[in-house]
Design a protein around this motif. Structure first.
Motif, PDB file in Angstrom:
ATOM      1  N   THR A 185       0.829  -1.204   0.000  1.00 28.54           N
ATOM      2  CA  THR A 185       0.000   0.000   0.000  1.00 28.54           C
ATOM      3  C   THR A 185       0.865   1.256   0.000  1.00 28.54           C
ATOM      4  O   THR A 185       0.979   1.951   0.995  1.00 28.54           O
ATOM      5  N   HIS A 186       1.447   1.538  -1.131  1.00 28.96           N
ATOM      6  CA  HIS A 186       2.347   2.692  -1.245  1.00 28.96           C
ATOM      7  C   HIS A 186       1.856   3.680  -2.293  1.00 28.96           C
ATOM      8  O   HIS A 186       2.640   4.298  -3.007  1.00 28.96           O
ATOM      9  N   THR A 187       0.547   3.813  -2.394  1.00 30.33           N
ATOM     10  CA  THR A 187      -0.073   4.796  -3.277  1.00 30.33           C
ATOM     11  C   THR A 187      -1.169   5.526  -2.521  1.00 30.33           C
ATOM     12  O   THR A 187      -1.693   5.019  -1.528  1.00 30.33           O
ATOM     13  N   TYR A 188      -1.511   6.719  -3.012  1.00 29.08           N
ATOM     14  CA  TYR A 188      -2.619   7.465  -2.416  1.00 29.08           C
ATOM     15  C   TYR A 188      -3.173   8.414  -3.469  1.00 29.08           C
ATOM     16  O   TYR A 188      -2.518   8.699  -4.480  1.00 29.08           O
ATOM     17  N   PHE A 189      -4.405   8.875  -3.249  1.00 32.00           N
ATOM     18  CA  PHE A 189      -5.043   9.792  -4.188  1.00 32.00           C
ATOM     19  C   PHE A 189      -4.696  11.236  -3.822  1.00 32.00           C
ATOM     20  O   PHE A 189      -4.995  11.695  -2.727  1.00 32.00           O
ATOM     21  N   ALA A 190      -4.084  11.939  -4.762  1.00 30.24           N
ATOM     22  CA  ALA A 190      -3.713  13.339  -4.588  1.00 30.24           C
ATOM     23  C   ALA A 190      -4.496  14.167  -5.597  1.00 30.24           C
ATOM     24  O   ALA A 190      -4.314  14.001  -6.805  1.00 30.24           O
ATOM     25  N   ASN A 191      -5.386  15.019  -5.104  1.00 28.67           N
ATOM     26  CA  ASN A 191      -6.308  15.756  -5.978  1.00 28.67           C
ATOM     27  C   ASN A 191      -7.022  14.812  -6.940  1.00 28.67           C
ATOM     28  O   ASN A 191      -7.253  15.144  -8.105  1.00 28.67           O
ATOM     29  N   GLY A 192      -7.341  13.627  -6.446  1.00 34.65           N
ATOM     30  CA  GLY A 192      -8.116  12.675  -7.219  1.00 34.65           C
ATOM     31  C   GLY A 192      -7.320  11.781  -8.141  1.00 34.65           C
ATOM     32  O   GLY A 192      -7.887  10.918  -8.811  1.00 34.65           O
ATOM     33  N   ILE A 193      -5.991  11.935  -8.183  1.00 32.17           N
ATOM     34  CA  ILE A 193      -5.132  11.139  -9.068  1.00 32.17           C
ATOM     35  C   ILE A 193      -4.261  10.217  -8.228  1.00 32.17           C
ATOM     36  O   ILE A 193      -3.658  10.650  -7.231  1.00 32.17           O
ATOM     37  N   LEU A 194      -4.178   8.930  -8.608  1.00 36.02           N
ATOM     38  CA  LEU A 194      -3.397   7.968  -7.833  1.00 36.02           C
ATOM     39  C   LEU A 194      -1.906   8.193  -8.065  1.00 36.02           C
ATOM     40  O   LEU A 194      -1.415   8.143  -9.203  1.00 36.02           O
ATOM     41  N   VAL A 195      -1.176   8.446  -6.966  1.00 37.17           N
ATOM     42  CA  VAL A 195       0.264   8.717  -7.025  1.00 37.17           C
ATOM     43  C   VAL A 195       0.980   7.794  -6.042  1.00 37.17           C
ATOM     44  O   VAL A 195       0.353   7.132  -5.215  1.00 37.17           O
ATOM     45  N   GLY A 196       2.307   7.778  -6.126  1.00 35.96           N
ATOM     46  CA  GLY A 196       3.095   6.950  -5.239  1.00 35.96           C
ATOM     47  C   GLY A 196       3.584   7.702  -4.013  1.00 35.96           C
ATOM     48  O   GLY A 196       3.714   8.925  -4.029  1.00 35.96           O
ATOM     49  N   ASP A 197       3.880   6.949  -2.946  1.00 39.38           N
ATOM     50  CA  ASP A 197       4.437   7.546  -1.736  1.00 39.38           C
ATOM     51  C   ASP A 197       5.964   7.553  -1.835  1.00 39.38           C
ATOM     52  O   ASP A 197       6.547   7.308  -2.901  1.00 39.38           O
ATOM     53  N   MET A 198       6.635   7.821  -0.725  1.00 38.47           N
ATOM     54  CA  MET A 198       8.086   7.930  -0.735  1.00 38.47           C
ATOM     55  C   MET A 198       8.758   6.606  -1.096  1.00 38.47           C
ATOM     56  O   MET A 198       9.741   6.580  -1.843  1.00 38.47           O
ATOM     57  N   LYS A 199       8.234   5.496  -0.603  1.00 43.75           N
ATOM     58  CA  LYS A 199       8.857   4.212  -0.921  1.00 43.75           C
ATOM     59  C   LYS A 199       8.697   3.887  -2.395  1.00 43.75           C
ATOM     60  O   LYS A 199       9.624   3.353  -3.024  1.00 43.75           O
ATOM     61  N   LEU A 200       7.545   4.181  -2.969  1.00 45.59           N
ATOM     62  CA  LEU A 200       7.356   3.896  -4.385  1.00 45.59           C
ATOM     63  C   LEU A 200       8.284   4.765  -5.229  1.00 45.59           C
ATOM     64  O   LEU A 200       8.742   4.353  -6.295  1.00 45.59           O
ATOM     65  N   GLN A 201       8.575   5.982  -4.758  1.00 45.64           N
ATOM     66  CA  GLN A 201       9.546   6.816  -5.454  1.00 45.64           C
ATOM     67  C   GLN A 201      10.892   6.099  -5.521  1.00 45.64           C
ATOM     68  O   GLN A 201      11.536   6.051  -6.578  1.00 45.64           O
ATOM     69  N   VAL A 202      11.335   5.543  -4.384  1.00 52.02           N
ATOM     70  CA  VAL A 202      12.614   4.842  -4.343  1.00 52.02           C
ATOM     71  C   VAL A 202      12.572   3.619  -5.253  1.00 52.02           C
ATOM     72  O   VAL A 202      13.524   3.336  -5.993  1.00 52.02           O
ATOM     73  N   THR A 203      11.460   2.863  -5.218  1.00 50.30           N
ATOM     74  CA  THR A 203      11.323   1.684  -6.067  1.00 50.30           C
ATOM     75  C   THR A 203      11.435   2.057  -7.536  1.00 50.30           C
ATOM     76  O   THR A 203      12.112   1.400  -8.322  1.00 50.30           O
ATOM     77  N   LEU A 204      10.761   3.132  -7.927  1.00 56.38           N
ATOM     78  CA  LEU A 204      10.796   3.572  -9.307  1.00 56.38           C
ATOM     79  C   LEU A 204      12.202   4.003  -9.708  1.00 56.38           C
ATOM     80  O   LEU A 204      12.682   3.668 -10.796  1.00 56.38           O
ATOM     81  N   GLN A 205      12.883   4.725  -8.837  1.00 56.08           N
ATOM     82  CA  GLN A 205      14.238   5.167  -9.165  1.00 56.08           C
ATOM     83  C   GLN A 205      15.193   3.985  -9.267  1.00 56.08           C
ATOM     84  O   GLN A 205      16.094   3.974 -10.111  1.00 56.08           O
ATOM     85  N   ASP A 206      14.993   2.964  -8.421  1.00 54.71           N
ATOM     86  CA  ASP A 206      15.829   1.769  -8.509  1.00 54.71           C
ATOM     87  C   ASP A 206      15.636   1.057  -9.851  1.00 54.71           C
ATOM     88  O   ASP A 206      16.575   0.528 -10.439  1.00 54.71           O
ATOM     89  N   LYS A 207      14.404   1.011 -10.336  1.00 51.28           N
ATOM     90  CA  LYS A 207      14.110   0.367 -11.610  1.00 51.28           C
ATOM     91  C   LYS A 207      14.718   1.148 -12.777  1.00 51.28           C
ATOM     92  O   LYS A 207      15.049   0.575 -13.816  1.00 51.28           O
ATOM     93  N   GLN A 208      14.860   2.463 -12.597  1.00 54.98           N
ATOM     94  CA  GLN A 208      15.403   3.300 -13.657  1.00 54.98           C
ATOM     95  C   GLN A 208      16.923   3.311 -13.666  1.00 54.98           C
ATOM     96  O   GLN A 208      17.531   3.618 -14.683  1.00 54.98           O
ATOM     97  N   ASP A 209      17.539   3.011 -12.511  1.00 54.80           N
ATOM     98  CA  ASP A 209      19.010   3.038 -12.407  1.00 54.80           C
ATOM     99  C   ASP A 209      19.646   1.889 -13.205  1.00 54.80           C
ATOM    100  O   ASP A 209      19.064   0.835 -13.357  1.00 54.80           O
TER     101      ASP A 209
END
Length: 209
Positions: A185-209
């Motif tokens: 559960t590392h997502t939340y709705f921000a102004n109605g749009i599903l976004v990632g939290d801090m951990k998902l940011q790290v996960t995404l950056q790891d996948k991009q590295d």
């Protein structure tokens, strides 16, 4: 950023320039603050962004404290496994275990969709799409399919904007009433749009590295 990832994912203890302003009771604990020029990078959304809580109401992100519960996605595999279009995921309640606040010194972007949602955030904030998986805010394209609080929506505008106010993010932890979803559960709705939290940011950056 490397030191931050090690702390966040529990790999080892390191010292960061993060200040806890007050311990306080769970719902009253203050934000962690990112002091200027400490080299720690956060992807965040603008002050005033409305977050959907677990009870269906909304609150501005700067008012959310540790111990609050927000609406989160139940299954991480939905947006990390593949980029095929999928049916709508289930959502659960997730606990806020840390909050972050900072002055914005990054490029900000604005996204709008065909369901009248509008969100401003930093360029690397994770956004969940149905057609491309998780991408950064700056990597969105017109026509991408988002997950919104009113169903799938399409991006109609993505553009750089000037924003010099405060930015905020959340770190989500154990979900309530759904043990299987604890680590997802590392997502939340921000102004109605599903976004990632801090951990998902790290996960995404790891996948991009």
């Amino acid at each position: 950023m490397k030191a931050f990832k090690q702390t966040l994912l529990g790999k080892k203890t390191v010292t960061l320039s993060l200040l806890v302003l007050t311990a306080g009771p769970a719902l009253g604990a203050r934000h962690y603050i990112d002091p200027p020029d400490n080299g720690v990078y956060y992807a965040c959304v603008a002050e005033g962004t409305q977050i959907v809580l677990a009870n269906g109401t909304s609150a501005s992100i700067q008012s959310i404290r540790i111990g609050a519960r927000v609406t989160a996605q139940a299954n991480e595999q939905y947006h990390l496994a593949s980029t095929r279009a999928r049916t709508s995921p289930a959502f659960v309640s997730a606990n806020v275990v840390r909050t972050y606040a900072s002055r914005n010194d990054q490029q900000a972007y604005e996204v709008r969709d065909d369901k009248q949602h509008r969100l401003i955030g930093t360029d690397d904030h994770p956004i969940v799409t149905r057609n491309r998986g998780v991408v950064t805010l700056s990597a969105l394209h017109v026509g991408d399919v988002l997950i919104s609080d009113t169903g799938p929506s399409r991006v109609t505008r993505i553009a750089k904007v000037q924003y010099t106010g405060k930015v905020y993010n959340l770190l989500l932890g154990t979900s309530s009433g759904n043990a299987k979803a604890n680590t997802y559960t590392h997502t939340y709705f921000a102004n109605g749009i599903l976004v990632g939290d801090m951990k998902l940011q790290v996960t995404l950056q790891d996948k991009q590295d």
